[in-house]
Design a protein around this motif. Structure first.
Motif, PDB file in Angstrom:
ATOM      1  N   GLU A  49      40.686  31.336  34.901  1.00 60.76           N
ATOM      2  CA  GLU A  49      41.936  30.760  34.448  1.00 60.76           C
ATOM      3  C   GLU A  49      42.491  31.310  33.468  1.00 60.76           C
ATOM      4  N   THR A  50      41.864  32.364  32.969  1.00 64.60           N
ATOM      5  CA  THR A  50      42.892  33.351  31.926  1.00 64.60           C
ATOM      6  C   THR A  50      42.975  34.646  32.577  1.00 64.60           C
ATOM      7  N   ALA A  51      42.848  34.882  33.747  1.00 64.48           N
ATOM      8  CA  ALA A  51      42.831  36.537  34.287  1.00 64.48           C
ATOM      9  C   ALA A  51      44.378  36.773  34.386  1.00 64.48           C
ATOM     10  N   LEU A  52      44.449  38.044  34.181  1.00 58.86           N
ATOM     11  CA  LEU A  52      45.923  38.349  34.175  1.00 58.86           C
ATOM     12  C   LEU A  52      46.298  38.866  35.362  1.00 58.86           C
ATOM     13  N   CYS A  53      45.509  38.662  36.384  1.00 55.53           N
ATOM     14  CA  CYS A  53      45.632  39.198  37.825  1.00 55.53           C
ATOM     15  C   CYS A  53      44.776  38.464  38.992  1.00 55.53           C
ATOM     16  N   ASP A  54      45.333  37.623  39.819  1.00 56.28           N
ATOM     17  CA  ASP A  54      44.737  37.228  40.873  1.00 56.28           C
ATOM     18  C   ASP A  54      43.634  36.420  40.560  1.00 56.28           C
ATOM     19  N   GLY A  55      43.697  35.684  39.348  1.00 50.50           N
ATOM     20  CA  GLY A  55      42.857  34.660  39.100  1.00 50.50           C
ATOM     21  C   GLY A  55      42.510  33.670  39.964  1.00 50.50           C
ATOM     22  N   PRO A  56      43.401  32.983  40.935  1.00 56.37           N
ATOM     23  CA  PRO A  56      42.979  31.778  41.720  1.00 56.37           C
ATOM     24  C   PRO A  56      42.112  32.279  42.651  1.00 56.37           C
ATOM     25  N   GLN A  57      41.849  33.701  43.158  1.00 51.70           N
ATOM     26  CA  GLN A  57      40.982  33.959  43.966  1.00 51.70           C
ATOM     27  C   GLN A  57      39.532  34.508  43.622  1.00 51.70           C
ATOM     28  N   ALA A  58      39.240  34.709  42.201  1.00 55.73           N
ATOM     29  CA  ALA A  58      37.924  35.377  41.717  1.00 55.73           C
ATOM     30  C   ALA A  58      37.049  34.145  41.591  1.00 55.73           C
ATOM     31  N   LEU A  59      35.874  34.771  42.016  1.00 53.79           N
ATOM     32  CA  LEU A  59      34.617  33.767  42.223  1.00 53.79           C
ATOM     33  C   LEU A  59      33.921  33.605  40.735  1.00 53.79           C
ATOM     34  N   VAL A  60      33.424  32.455  40.572  1.00 51.82           N
ATOM     35  CA  VAL A  60      32.616  32.148  39.413  1.00 51.82           C
ATOM     36  C   VAL A  60      31.556  31.061  39.669  1.00 51.82           C
ATOM     37  N   GLY A  61      30.635  30.827  38.922  1.00 48.78           N
ATOM     38  CA  GLY A  61      29.997  29.717  38.813  1.00 48.78           C
ATOM     39  C   GLY A  61      29.262  29.427  40.259  1.00 48.78           C
ATOM     40  N   GLU A  62      29.159  28.180  40.573  1.00 45.01           N
ATOM     41  CA  GLU A  62      28.790  27.604  42.048  1.00 45.01           C
ATOM     42  C   GLU A  62      29.190  28.356  43.224  1.00 45.01           C
ATOM     43  N   ASP A  63      30.429  28.830  43.225  1.00 44.40           N
ATOM     44  CA  ASP A  63      30.848  29.798  44.403  1.00 44.40           C
ATOM     45  C   ASP A  63      30.163  31.055  44.393  1.00 44.40           C
ATOM     46  N   LEU A  64      30.059  31.609  43.372  1.00 46.52           N
ATOM     47  CA  LEU A  64      29.314  32.775  43.363  1.00 46.52           C
ATOM     48  C   LEU A  64      27.822  32.975  43.476  1.00 46.52           C
ATOM     49  N   ALA A  65      27.452  31.775  43.302  1.00 46.44           N
ATOM     50  CA  ALA A  65      25.926  31.516  43.431  1.00 46.44           C
ATOM     51  C   ALA A  65      25.819  31.440  45.114  1.00 46.44           C
TER      52      ALA A  65
END
Lengths: 348, 348, 348, 348
Positions: free
Chosen positions: D304-320
Motif C-alpha cells: 500500500e506504500t509502494a512507489l510503483c505497481d503496489g496493487p500487483q505485489a504479493l504479500v502475506g497469504e498470497d505469497l504463501a
C-alpha cells in the motif's frame, strides 16, 4: 453514474444536468474541482441511460459505475453456480472434461471419438452437426443426420451431448437432441439466437466472441438469462490479436476475471485457439491450473482424415498425456474431475 | 498451393506428399532448398484443401497462393461493379451519400431525418427497424412497424430504403419493404443470414465485422454471392483495436485494398466508428478522398432525444458542412455525387 | 479524480479514504448510491496519484478526470501551435509536405530525391542516416556520413532536413546537422531519448508508437516538453492491429482526436502503414482531407534499387498525382500548401 | 523463398525474376499453376532479400520460408539452452522463481522484499533502479543509489540480481552491479540498447514488446546474440489487445511457441499483465503448468506504500500460496524448482 463536465462548462450547463436528473427521479451531487466539475448521480441507472446525458451541453464524459448486466453478475449472486448437463456438473469443486470430434462425420468416427474421450476422463461429448465455416466451400456439417448420430452415441456411451446451434430457426430441432446447446464465437452477438437459446429449456455454453470484451460476453449471457435460463457456461476460446503464430490468443486471464464478475462457470477451449496439436496439451494444463471449471478438447480417431480442424485433434500419446493431466492437476487447485454417467446399456 | 516441409522432413515424407497430390489428380513440383524443401502443387485447389496436407508428417506449412473467394474476386471480374438500389447507383464514377436516422422512432422523426438527408445530398435513406444492441436493456427497434414507417417516408420523399436485417427468419419480411438489406458488423459471419440474404432478390450492404480481416469480409460476401446475388456493397465501419479514444478505428486503407481485391463497391460509415459528432465530418471527407464509392451517415432532427447513438448524429451546421463536402470533394477524385430519384408525389 | 468503492465497502473503508485525502491536503466529497459509493476528490491530482488509492481496502476503481499531460494539452493552451522548421511552418492554416528517401544511400540518390520532393511541393526533406531495423541483418544506415550528405543536399536545394535519431547518445551529433529531429515509432517510449531530444534545441517530430494509445503518445510528447521544448510535431503512422493486408492500420481518426486534445500540430505518414506504393496516394489524399497539418512521404528516384522500403516510395506518375493532390485538396479544408525556402545558391 | 507471380504476369516478368536470381548466384524453379505461377528460390536467402524482388513487375507476393533469425533459432541448435545467472540455472529441467520489488525504494524495503522472495522459493532477486514510466511525473527510480542497495542486499541474502537498464549509455554502469540485465517491453526494439547489452558480458532477460510478434521478439534477441552473447532469457509479460479488464493480455501460448522456435529459455511475468494482485496467483500457476522455464513476480513488504505497481505485489497469504505453487506444480510438468545460492555471510 458520474458525469464529468468539460473544462469550459458553465453554471447553466451544470444546472441543466441537475434539472434533467431530478426530473427523472434521481439525485445529483455536484463536486467542483480545480479544472473540472463532476456530478454523481444516485437513482435508477437504466432510467439515466435513456437520457443521453453524453449529448448535453458542457458534458465531457459519462462514467458508468455499476455493471450493465444484472442476472449473470456476481454482485447480486455471490456464490458461484453449478450447471448440470445430463446430470454432469460444471462448476463448483468440479473440473469437467468435455471432448469429442470437431465435426460429426460418420457413426463409426463419432463412436470411436466418444470412447477415446470417455477413457481420457471426459464426462461430456462434444461434436458439431452444424459447422459455421469462414468459407462457403468448406464442409458445413451433416445437420440433423449428425444430431441423430450423436444421440445414438450417447445411448451407447452414456455421455451427454454438447452441440452447436447456428441459427435461431434451428434451436428447437437441436434442443430436441442435445443436452447442452453451444453458441459459437461468431454468433456471440447473434441476439435472435441468444434469445431463442434462452427459451429452449437446455443449458447453454456461450463461447466468447473472438473480439468480444469480457463485459460484452457477460452482456450476451444476460440476453440468454433474461429469457429465464440461468444454466449458462462461459467458454474462453482465444481472442483476435496482432500475433499470427497462433490462430488466436488464448486469454487465460479471462477465466479468473469472469469468475470474479459473474457467478457462471467458465471453461476453456485450448484446441481452437492454438490450431496446432502440440499446443493443446500445454494450454490444457494451463487452463486447469488457472482455475477453469472445465476444458473442451477436440479428439479424433484419425485426425489426418478429419473433415474439420484435424491438425488440432488429439489422439494416441497426446491424448494419454491429457488423460494424465486431468487426473493429477485439478487436485492442486482444489478441484476433482467430474465423472461420466454410466450408459444405460453396457456400451463402453 | 505451396507446401513447405520442415527442416527434418525425410525423403519418405516428401514422397508421401507427392503420392497424395498425384492421387488427387494434381501435380507436385519438388524444390530442394538449402534448409527446406518446398513442393508446388498444380491442379484443383479446392480438392487439395480437403486433403488436410498440413497434418501430414514432415509438413511445416501450407501456403495458399490463390484467393479463397471466386465470385467476388476481381481476378476473374476485372471491371468494378455498379450496384443499383431503387435506381440509385453505387460504384463506378459515382459517390453516393446514404443518410438517415440510426433507428426509426416515429413517422415524424423519420420523415424529418429523410428530408434533412435529401437536402444534404443523400440519394438513399438509411434507418433501422431491427437494432442489434449489446445490452438486452437497450432499445431494440420498432420491428415491422418501423418498416412501414420507412415505406411511407420513401413514398413521400422518393428515397429508396436501406435497412438492417438481423435474423435469417426475418429476411423475407424485411425484403418486402427494403430496397437494400443491410447486414451489420455483428452478423458478418452469421452464415444462415448471409445465405438467406443471398436469396432475397434485393441488393445487400455487408458491413465489415469489427474484427474481420478483409479476406474474411470477402469470404462473407462470397456466401451471399454463392446464392446467386452479386448486388453486394461492402461497408467499412471501423475495426476493434487497442485504442479507446474512439469507439472503433476506422480502417480507411481497407477501401483501396478491398477495391483492388474485389469488384464490389466499397462504402464507408464514418458515424459509428468515431461515436462522436465532431469526428464524423473529418472522417467523411477522408472517406471521399480515399476513393470510397459512398458514405453512410447518421442524421437526426433532434439528436439529444435520439433512442440510439444520438451523440454521433449530424444536424444543423455540421450537416451543412457535410452537404458542402459531398458536393465539392468527389470531383477531386474523379467522381460525381449520385442524385436522388424524384418522389412519385411532390413531397419534398 | 473519482474513487468508486466496491459494493461491499464498509463505512470504515470510506472514512479511510477521506482521511488519506484530507491528510494530503485535498477535499473528499462522498456520494452514496444505491449499490456503490463514489468519492470525488478536489485538490492536487499529482499528489493524489502518489497515494496509491487503488490499493486501499474497499476501493473498486479510481477514475482520472483530468488529462495526465499538462504542457501539450489543449486544456491550458487553447489555440493550436505552429512549429517552424528552418523557417517552414507546420500547423495553423498550412498543409506541409515533407518528402524524401526512406534512407540516405548516396549523394546522387539523395539529391535526386530532394529535387523530386521539391518539385512535388515539399517544403522539407526527409531522409534517414540512422535506421532502426527489425532484423540485425538489414541495412542500418550510413550514420554521420549520411548526415553530411543531407547537409550538402540542403545547401543545394534549400530544403530543411528532418532526420531520425535512435539513441540518446547520438542526439547532439544529429542535432548538429538536422533542422528537425525525428523520433521513430519503436522509440516513442525510449524516455532517455525523449529527454535528450527535449534538450537539443531543435524541433522534434514524434511518431506514434505502433501500439501506443493517443494518451500515451501525448505523454511521450510531455517528456520532451518537460525539458523545455514545445516545438513538437506529432506524426500518425499506423497502428498494429489484427489486419494483415496492410503493414499497419493507418488511424486517421487519431488526427482530429489528437488535435482536440493537444495544441501540437499532427501530421500523417501514409507511406509506412500501407507498405505498398498504390496505397500511398489514396491515403495521402485522405490525410489531407481529414485535416492533417502535413504529410510525410517516401520518394526515391529508383525504388527498385532502394536499400530500404523501396516498394512504397513514389516516383513518376504516382508522384505527379501526389503533387496534384497537395496543390488542390488543402483549399477544400481551409488550408494552403506551405512553400519551400529558396536555396542560398540557385540549386534547383 | 517463394515468389508468387500475379495472375497477369507475363513470360517476360517470369524471365526477369529468373535472371535476377541467377545473377545473384541462386537457382529459380518455376511452377506454372492454373491461375498463378510460383517460383521457388534456392540459395542465399539474405542475398535474395537485398534484391527487393517484391518491387519487380509481375510479382504479387514474396514468401519467406526459413526463419529470419539464425543464432537464437532452434533449427540449428536443437537442444534447449540453460542460462546461468550468478550460478542459478534458468532452463532445462529447472523452474526458476525470480521475485522482488518492482522498484528499489529503500535498503530496508529491498532487504525485506528479498527475504520474502527467498523464503517463497525465489533463487533470484528482481528490483528496478531505473524505471521507464509512461508519465514524466511518476517515480523514475533511484538510479545508481538503487544499484548499490541491490548489491548490499545480494551480499546479505545470497540472491543474484536481475535489474533493468533503459539506455545504452547506462549499460556498463548497470552491468557493474547486476548479475542479469533486464530489457523492458518498451525497449525491446531499442536496438542501440540491445547491442550494448550484447557486449556487456552479463546474461540478458529480454521482455517481449507489448505489441511485438514472437518473430520480432526473436529478432530482437538476435541483435543481442549477434554481439556474442547467447545467455538470453525471453520473458512473456502480456501483449496489448482490445480487452481492458486486464492491463495486458498474458499470452501463455507464446511460451510453447517460442520454446519450439528458439533454444532460449522462456519465462513469464504474471504480475504486470494482470495489474491486480488476485490475478497473479492463478496466472503464476498457469505459467508453470504451460511449461515456462521460470516466473518473475513482484513482492513488496507493504504494497500500500509502494512507489510503483503496489496493487500487483504479493504479500502475506498470497505469497504463501505462491510458495506452495512453486513447490508442488513443477513436478507435474517434469521440472524441479531451482535453488537459491547460500549467502557468503549468514544473512537469512
Amino acid at each position: 453514474m458520474v458525469i464529468v463536465m468539460d473544462s469550459e462548462a458553465t453554471p447553466d450547463h451544470i444546472d441543466g444536468i441537475v434539472d434533467v436528473v431530478t426530473t427523472a427521479g434521481g439525485t445529483a451531487y455536484v463536486t467542483r474541482g480545480v479544472s473540472r466539475t463532476i456530478i454523481g448521480l444516485v437513482g435508477d441507472v437504466q432510467q439515466f441511460e435513456t437520457l443521453d446525458l453524453r449529448a448535453m451541453p458542457g458534458v465531457s464524459d459519462v462514467l458508468r459505475i455499476s455493471v450493465p448486466y444484472k442476472l449473470v453478475s456476481r454482485e447480486n449472486h455471490v456464490s458461484r453456480s453449478v450447471v448440470r448437463v445430463g446430470g454432469v456438473p460444471i462448476g463448483g469443486e468440479h473440473m469437467t472434461l468435455i471432448a469429442g470430434p470437431c465435426a460429426v462425420e460418420t457413426p463409426e468416427q463419432t463412436l470411436a471419438a466418444a470412447r477415446m474421450a470417455r477413457s481420457a476422463g471426459a464426462a461430456l461429448l462434444r461434436g458439431g452437426a452444424y459447422k459455421p465455416r469462414t468459407s462457403p466451400y468448406a464442409f458445413q456439417g451433416l445437420g440433423e443426420a449428425g444430431l441423430r448420430i450423436l444421440a445414438d452415441v450417447r445411448a451407447e456411451t452414456g455421455l451427454p451431448i454438447v452441440t452447436e446451434v447456428v441459427d435461431a430457426g434451428d434451436v428447437e430441432l437441436v434442443a430436441g437432441y442435445a443436452d447442452m446447446l453451444q453458441i459459437g464465437t461468431r454468433n456471440m452477438q447473434n441476439f435472435a439466437l441468444l434469445q431463442a437459446a434462452g427459451e429452449a429449456g437446455k443449458p447453454v455454453m456461450l463461447k466468447r466472441g473472438m473480439s468480444a470484451t469480457i463485459e460484452e460476453w457477460l452482456m450476451a449471457a444476460e440476453y440468454i438469462a433474461q429469457r429465464g435460463n440461468l444454466d449458462i457456461v462461459l467458454c474462453e476460446r482465444g481472442i483476435r490479436t496482432f500475433e499470427k503464430a497462433t490462430r488466436n490468443t488464448l486469454d487465460l486471464s479471462a477465466v479468473p476475471v469472469a469468475q470474479q464478475l459473474s457467478h457462471l462457470p467458465v471453461i476453456v477451449d485450448p484446441s481452437h485457439s492454438g490450431g496446432k496439436r502440440d499446443l493443446v496439451l500445454p494450454l490444457s494444463r494451463a487452463a486447469i491450473a488457472v482455475g477453469a471449471d472445465g476444458i473442451i478438447v477436440d479428439v479424433h480417431p484419425t485426425p489426418e482424415t478429419a473433415l474439420c480442424d484435424g491438425p488440432q485433434a488429439l489422439v494416441g500419446e497426446d491424448l494419454a498425456e491429457l488423460a494424465d493431466a486431468v487426473r493429477t492437476l485439478p487436485a492442486l487447485v482444489g478441484r476433482t474431475l467430474a465423472s461420466a454417467p454410466e450408459p444405460a446399456v453396457a456400451g463402453v
